[in-house]
Scaffold this active site. Sequence first.
Site, short mmCIF file in Angstrom:
data_model
loop_
_atom_site.label_atom_id
_atom_site.label_comp_id
_atom_site.label_asym_id
_atom_site.label_seq_id
_atom_site.Cartn_x
_atom_site.Cartn_y
_atom_site.Cartn_z
CG ASP A 55 -1.64 1.25 1.47
OD1 ASP A 55 -2.38 1.64 0.55
OD2 ASP A 55 -1.49 1.86 2.54
CG LEU A 56 1.65 3.32 -3.03
CD1 LEU A 56 1.41 4.01 -4.36
CD2 LEU A 56 3.12 2.94 -2.88
CG ASP A 57 -2.17 7.34 -0.15
OD1 ASP A 57 -1.13 7.72 -0.72
OD2 ASP A 57 -3.30 7.46 -0.66
CG ASP A 74 -2.25 2.65 6.53
OD1 ASP A 74 -3.06 3.42 7.07
OD2 ASP A 74 -2.18 2.52 5.31
#
Length: 233
Positions: free
Chosen positions: A16-18, A188
């Site tokens: 995941d990025l954000d 997250d």
Amino acid sequence: MQLLKALTPITVLSFDLDDTLYNNKPVIAAAEQAMLAALFKHAPVTITTDSDFWWQQRLRLAEITPDIRHDLGRWRLLAIDAGLQSLGLSSCEAGEIAQLAYDAFIQARTRISVHQAIKNLLQQLASQYQLIAITNGNACIDKMGIGQWFRFSLQAGPDGKMKPYPDMYLKAAQRLNIAPKQILHIGDSHRADVMGALKAGCQSAWLDHYNSRVAILPHIRLTNIHNLKAMLK
């Protein structure tokens, strides 16, 4: 790093990025301000509006077309268009200004700084695993300077329904010609990243920022993204 379930062999690390590789909150705040400034510049009538006004436009649009939520970019663009028309602009003028405002938003939205320590970690992991990104947002791995370590990035909307739907996880496995269980997805959000990955048959590593209690466990619980160094052989 806390191992909660036995791992089976992994060949791919999916990120995941954000809020996993960087703090996304100031990025979104800056992007919202860029959008508001562009709107006021091109449509002074919007001086009476704020971020909440434009959020309400998105909610109204989602009530009419619920699936629009799976493509955050298109959802935002069409909501700006609708909001401008509600303020009295013609359809043609609203469409043009909505595009300018969205372009300002996305330019700021993809202006992301990734710490050098994170880049070093990705480089190390990429020497032993294939790396991919699976995101619900608009972040671009190339613009943030990490694309060289990733095979590809999948984004909700163009590449399927957003997490926790299994679409993007399954598309990634198909594209890599591997079984989903060979992917360890790291993120997250317990709902999007853990539950989504498990639903698709992938393994999951949860970056638990708040030491939360949950009923459905990931394979791994991380307290810091650098815990992934334990994956290196």
